[in-house]
Design an enzyme around this catalytic site. Sequence first.
Site, PDB file in Angstrom:
ATOM      1  N   ASP A  67       0.817  -1.214   0.000  1.00 53.06           N
ATOM      2  CA  ASP A  67       0.000   0.000   0.000  1.00 53.06           C
ATOM      3  C   ASP A  67       0.850   1.263   0.000  1.00 53.06           C
ATOM      4  OD1 ASP A  67       0.948  -0.414   2.588  1.00 53.06           O
ATOM      5  OD2 ASP A  67      -1.017  -0.803   3.438  1.00 53.06           O
ATOM      6  N   ASN A 136      -7.658  -2.413  14.220  1.00 52.61           N
ATOM      7  CA  ASN A 136      -9.053  -2.724  13.886  1.00 52.61           C
ATOM      8  C   ASN A 136      -9.155  -3.966  13.005  1.00 52.61           C
ATOM      9  OD1 ASN A 136      -8.054  -1.803  11.489  1.00 52.61           O
ATOM     10  ND2 ASN A 136      -9.411  -0.032  11.293  1.00 52.61           N
ATOM     11  N   HIS A 138      -7.340  -4.478  10.254  1.00 60.02           N
ATOM     12  CA  HIS A 138      -7.045  -4.281   8.826  1.00 60.02           C
ATOM     13  C   HIS A 138      -5.756  -4.994   8.418  1.00 60.02           C
ATOM     14  CE1 HIS A 138      -4.770  -0.196   9.548  1.00 60.02           C
ATOM     15  NE2 HIS A 138      -3.904  -1.161   9.473  1.00 60.02           N
ATOM     16  N   GLU A 143      -9.840  -1.757   5.376  1.00 53.96           N
ATOM     17  CA  GLU A 143     -10.472  -1.421   6.645  1.00 53.96           C
ATOM     18  C   GLU A 143     -11.734  -2.260   6.872  1.00 53.96           C
ATOM     19  OE1 GLU A 143      -8.654   0.240   8.431  1.00 53.96           O
ATOM     20  OE2 GLU A 143      -8.349   2.317   7.863  1.00 53.96           O
TER      21      GLU A 143
END
Length: 245
Positions: A67, A136, A138, A143
């Site tokens: 990413d 979280n 990810h 997400e």
Amino acid sequence: MYLYVVDDYKELSKKAASLVAGQILAKPDSILGFATGSTPEGMYAELVKMYEAGEINFKNVESFNLDEYCGLDKNHNQSYHYFMNKHLFSKINMLPNNIRIPNGLTDNMFDECLTYEENIDMCLQIDLQILGLGHNGHIGFNEPSDHFSYQTHCVELSQSTREANARFFEGGIDEVPTHAITMGIGTILRTKRILLLVSGSSKAKILKKVLKGTVTPQVPASILRFHDDVIVIADKEAAAELYEN
Ligand code: F6R
């Protein structure tokens, strides 16, 4: 799925580096998927040591990064281009043409994402994809959502991810980009082998959800349980909640 629980971050870094080195030794023209963030930093440092000691050679290795933030120049000290150069690429002998990181400054997002995915497909398959785990759940910047994303795409970063990453930006959360380009969950699942690195007590709750909770796009990493070759390396702090009750 194999789970290695190691004593601490140092051991995690060494174990991860030895698995990556093993991959390169077994297949010198390996295609590696790299991640950024705090977790793999120690692994990169170990790989650099092995390279300097002549134990591994990156000459024929190719890579794709997971990413990149949108809107940051490659030379911005928080871009993932900068991170990878600082921690790995400037210290080893990978050929620049063999290194791919999404271009977060593109003015044609659709084309950038499609071409990135096609370039991965042209290499047939990433041999080993390294992943960190977000608080979280990810992976990459996929997400929590109501669906699993299929391929490389642009995402809006969640507030919690921007808050978690604000620690790296001098000006705090206001400077953290709102969007990023990321490989999709589908892209990640199409890799041959996955190495998930998880360190620290702040990741204990989410690691338990990933490994023992429901498989759901609300916890994107939980889908890794459906991949047939995943190695998780967690230090004791991150693994602390796995064995309760
Ligand atoms: C980084 C990435 C992210 C991080 C995750 C954990 O390329 O894709 O998914 O792996 O946010 O980050 P750290 O390791 O900083 O806790």
